[in-house]
Each structure stands twice: as C-alpha cells, then as structure tokens.
Write a protein that holds these residues in place. Structure first.
Motif, PDB file in Angstrom:
ATOM      1  N   GLU A  58       0.826  -1.209   0.000  1.00 11.57           N
ATOM      2  CA  GLU A  58       0.000   0.000   0.000  1.00 11.57           C
ATOM      3  C   GLU A  58       0.862   1.262   0.000  1.00 11.57           C
ATOM      4  N   ALA A  59       2.024   1.191   0.638  1.00 13.30           N
ATOM      5  CA  ALA A  59       2.937   2.348   0.657  1.00 13.30           C
ATOM      6  C   ALA A  59       3.477   2.625  -0.745  1.00 13.30           C
ATOM      7  N   ILE A  60       3.719   1.563  -1.512  1.00 16.25           N
ATOM      8  CA  ILE A  60       4.164   1.722  -2.896  1.00 16.25           C
ATOM      9  C   ILE A  60       3.036   2.300  -3.737  1.00 16.25           C
ATOM     10  N   LEU A  61       1.819   1.794  -3.529  1.00 20.29           N
ATOM     11  CA  LEU A  61       0.660   2.307  -4.267  1.00 20.29           C
ATOM     12  C   LEU A  61       0.420   3.780  -3.955  1.00 20.29           C
ATOM     13  N   LEU A  62       0.611   4.160  -2.696  1.00 15.85           N
ATOM     14  CA  LEU A  62       0.440   5.560  -2.307  1.00 15.85           C
ATOM     15  C   LEU A  62       1.451   6.446  -3.023  1.00 15.85           C
ATOM     16  N   GLU A  63       2.662   5.942  -3.170  1.00 19.62           N
ATOM     17  CA  GLU A  63       3.707   6.698  -3.871  1.00 19.62           C
ATOM     18  C   GLU A  63       3.283   6.973  -5.320  1.00 19.62           C
ATOM     19  N   PHE A  64       2.739   5.962  -5.976  1.00 19.77           N
ATOM     20  CA  PHE A  64       2.275   6.129  -7.355  1.00 19.77           C
ATOM     21  C   PHE A  64       1.034   7.012  -7.421  1.00 19.77           C
ATOM     22  N   THR A  65       0.180   6.921  -6.406  1.00 20.40           N
ATOM     23  CA  THR A  65      -1.017   7.769  -6.360  1.00 20.40           C
ATOM     24  C   THR A  65      -0.615   9.240  -6.293  1.00 20.40           C
ATOM     25  N   LYS A  66       0.343   9.545  -5.415  1.00 17.65           N
ATOM     26  CA  LYS A  66       0.833  10.922  -5.298  1.00 17.65           C
ATOM     27  C   LYS A  66       1.446  11.393  -6.613  1.00 17.65           C
ATOM     28  N   GLU A  67       2.227  10.527  -7.217  1.00 13.62           N
ATOM     29  CA  GLU A  67       2.875  10.862  -8.488  1.00 13.62           C
ATOM     30  C   GLU A  67       1.826  11.140  -9.562  1.00 13.62           C
ATOM     31  N   GLY A  68       0.785  10.305  -9.595  1.00  8.17           N
ATOM     32  CA  GLY A  68      -0.275  10.484 -10.585  1.00  8.17           C
ATOM     33  C   GLY A  68      -1.014  11.794 -10.404  1.00  8.17           C
ATOM     34  N   PHE A  69      -1.359  12.120  -9.162  1.00  7.63           N
ATOM     35  CA  PHE A  69      -2.079  13.373  -8.921  1.00  7.63           C
ATOM     36  C   PHE A  69      -1.195  14.591  -9.185  1.00  7.63           C
ATOM     37  N   GLN A  70       0.107  14.460  -8.966  1.00 11.42           N
ATOM     38  CA  GLN A  70       1.012  15.559  -9.302  1.00 11.42           C
ATOM     39  C   GLN A  70       1.027  15.787 -10.814  1.00 11.42           C
ATOM     40  N   LYS A  71       1.068  14.690 -11.570  1.00 10.21           N
ATOM     41  CA  LYS A  71       1.046  14.794 -13.035  1.00 10.21           C
ATOM     42  C   LYS A  71      -0.273  15.413 -13.514  1.00 10.21           C
ATOM     43  N   LEU A  72      -1.377  14.973 -12.906  1.00  8.62           N
ATOM     44  CA  LEU A  72      -2.682  15.514 -13.301  1.00  8.62           C
ATOM     45  C   LEU A  72      -2.782  16.990 -12.934  1.00  8.62           C
ATOM     46  N   TYR A  73      -2.294  17.351 -11.762  1.00 10.32           N
ATOM     47  CA  TYR A  73      -2.275  18.770 -11.372  1.00 10.32           C
ATOM     48  C   TYR A  73      -1.516  19.600 -12.406  1.00 10.32           C
ATOM     49  N   ASP A  74      -0.327  19.134 -12.792  1.00  3.03           N
ATOM     50  CA  ASP A  74       0.498  19.869 -13.762  1.00  3.03           C
ATOM     51  C   ASP A  74      -0.253  20.080 -15.069  1.00  3.03           C
ATOM     52  N   VAL A  75      -0.933  19.036 -15.525  1.00  2.00           N
ATOM     53  CA  VAL A  75      -1.677  19.091 -16.790  1.00  2.00           C
ATOM     54  C   VAL A  75      -2.842  20.075 -16.697  1.00  2.00           C
ATOM     55  N   LEU A  76      -3.589  20.007 -15.593  1.00  2.00           N
ATOM     56  CA  LEU A  76      -4.757  20.880 -15.434  1.00  2.00           C
ATOM     57  C   LEU A  76      -4.354  22.337 -15.243  1.00  2.00           C
ATOM     58  N   ASP A 120     -11.773  13.516   3.126  1.00  2.00           N
ATOM     59  CA  ASP A 120     -10.687  13.345   4.090  1.00  2.00           C
ATOM     60  C   ASP A 120      -9.429  12.814   3.425  1.00  2.00           C
ATOM     61  N   ARG A 121      -9.600  11.958   2.420  1.00  2.75           N
ATOM     62  CA  ARG A 121      -8.439  11.436   1.676  1.00  2.75           C
ATOM     63  C   ARG A 121      -7.796  12.542   0.848  1.00  2.75           C
ATOM     64  N   VAL A 122      -8.614  13.387   0.249  1.00  3.43           N
ATOM     65  CA  VAL A 122      -8.094  14.514  -0.535  1.00  3.43           C
ATOM     66  C   VAL A 122      -7.223  15.396   0.348  1.00  3.43           C
ATOM     67  N   ASN A 123      -7.690  15.668   1.551  1.00  3.79           N
ATOM     68  CA  ASN A 123      -6.944  16.549   2.458  1.00  3.79           C
ATOM     69  C   ASN A 123      -5.659  15.908   2.975  1.00  3.79           C
ATOM     70  N   GLN A 124      -5.583  14.582   2.962  1.00  2.00           N
ATOM     71  CA  GLN A 124      -4.397  13.883   3.442  1.00  2.00           C
ATOM     72  C   GLN A 124      -3.272  13.856   2.410  1.00  2.00           C
ATOM     73  N   ILE A 125      -3.615  13.938   1.143  1.00  2.00           N
ATOM     74  CA  ILE A 125      -2.616  13.838   0.079  1.00  2.00           C
ATOM     75  C   ILE A 125      -2.480  15.197  -0.612  1.00  2.00           C
ATOM     76  N   THR A 126      -1.352  15.836  -0.399  1.00  2.00           N
ATOM     77  CA  THR A 126      -1.112  17.195  -0.901  1.00  2.00           C
ATOM     78  C   THR A 126      -1.333  17.301  -2.399  1.00  2.00           C
ATOM     79  N   GLU A 127      -0.835  16.319  -3.150  1.00  2.00           N
ATOM     80  CA  GLU A 127      -0.940  16.352  -4.614  1.00  2.00           C
ATOM     81  C   GLU A 127      -2.390  16.267  -5.076  1.00  2.00           C
TER      82      GLU A 127
END
Length: 201
Positions: A58-76, A120-127
């Motif tokens: 799950e820690a590895i999945l979280l790392e990829f989740t953060k990376e994905g949302f960072q990429k999506l943020y950059d695009v948007l 609550d999940r949105v607020n926990q993950i900065t990206e």
C-alpha cells in the motif's frame, strides 16, 4: 561526497529501482498483480530488503497515487494558464483531464480505482488537494461572475468532477483504446451544459 551523503544517495537510488520495478510490473500485468515478492525477484533482492524501504504494498501504491495526482495537477494547471476566462478554462481543464485519463490509464485507474476520493483522503494527500484546487478555484471564479454568486461552489465542483470521472469510466469499461472524436463530442456536450448552468438562472 561524504559517507553519510553517499548512503542517502544509495538509499534514494534503491528506492527508485523498487518503484521502477513495480511500475514495469504494473504495465505488464496490471495493478492487481503487484506484489512485494515479484518486485524483489525483479531487482534480485530479498523481500525484507524491500520492506526496509516501503512498509507494505500500500505504501508503494500511495507513492504512485501521489505521483499520478502531481502529473494531473500539472496538466490541469497548464490548461488553465493557457486560457482566459473561467468558462474557457473549465472547458480546457475538462479536455486536459480527459486526455490525461487515456494517456496515463495505469495512473488513472489507481488514482480513481474506488471512484471519486473522499474529502478526508483529498486533504491527506497534498498532490490530490492541489489537483482539486485547480478545479475549485476556477469554479469559484465562474460563480463570482455569474448571476448566482452565492451558489455552492463545492456542490458544483462535485458535479463537474462527477461528469468527468463518469464519462472517463464509461469509456474505460468499454476498453476500446483511446476514445475517438465522437466520444469527445459527448464530453464537450456535457461540459458545455455544465458551464451554461453556472451562468444561467
């Protein structure tokens, strides 16, 4: 470079190799197949060594989740910055979101695997929060310019995201590859209706 710095760099490099092996596994077999054992085999290390860098899968999945949302943020954010006026920006953000989903299916499926993330999940993950704020601030700007400046921006944000995620999910279920122009017309129609609803009362 001192011994301490070298150790830090080696740890970072090994961590990166774990993530790279995990990503290759996902590309080959999908998220469901990801396992610590397979990662360890791929980089030819023991399972305990992997656990010394990541507490669990799950820690590895979280790392990829953060990376994905960072990429999506950059695009948007880039889509928003390229246009003037909140209506135009919302339209371009929608198309950028659509493109991201189908250009980065593996990321998208992990990021939204269980539907739209809870607050609550949105607020926990900065990206994730940064990505949401691109949409929210644009919707707030549109509402401020509309005939109903007291409209509930959070409700409108959820409506907007639900339209985008719903349309993307339907296309992903069909598994036809990247949707063609006819499917994009559906997106355009839905988003145009949403934008129009913000300004007409």
């Amino acid at each position: 470079m001192g011994i301490a710095e070298r150790k830090i760099r080696q740890k970072e490099e090994f961590r990166a190799s774990i993530l790279e092996a995990a990503w290759l596994q996902v590309l080959a077999e999908g998220w469901q197949s990801l396992s610590i054992r397979k990662i360890a085999d791929a980089i030819e290390y023991s399972v305990p060594v992997i656990y010394s860098h990541f507490e669990n899968k799950e820690a590895i999945l979280l790392e990829f989740t953060k990376e994905g949302f960072q990429k999506l943020y950059d695009v948007l954010q880039e889509a928003k910055d390229q246009h003037q006026g909140s209506a135009n920006q919302l339209e371009c953000i929608a198309h950028a979101y659509w493109n991201f989903a189908f250009d980065h299916k593996e990321y998208y499926q992990l990021m939204f695997g269980l539907g739209i993330p809870a607050c609550d999940r949105v607020n926990q993950i900065t990206e994730m929060k940064a990505m949401a704020m691109v949409m929210i601030t644009t919707i707030k700007e549109a509402i401020a310019q509309s005939k109903t400046p007291d409209a509930n921006y959070f409700l409108k944000y959820h409506t907007y995201l639900s339209i985008l995620h719903g349309l993307v999910s339907i296309q992903m279920i069909e598994k036809e590859g990247k949707p063609g122009a006819d499917k994009r017309m559906i997106l355009q129609d839905a988003i145009s209706g949403f934008i129009q609803s913000l300004f007409i009362k």
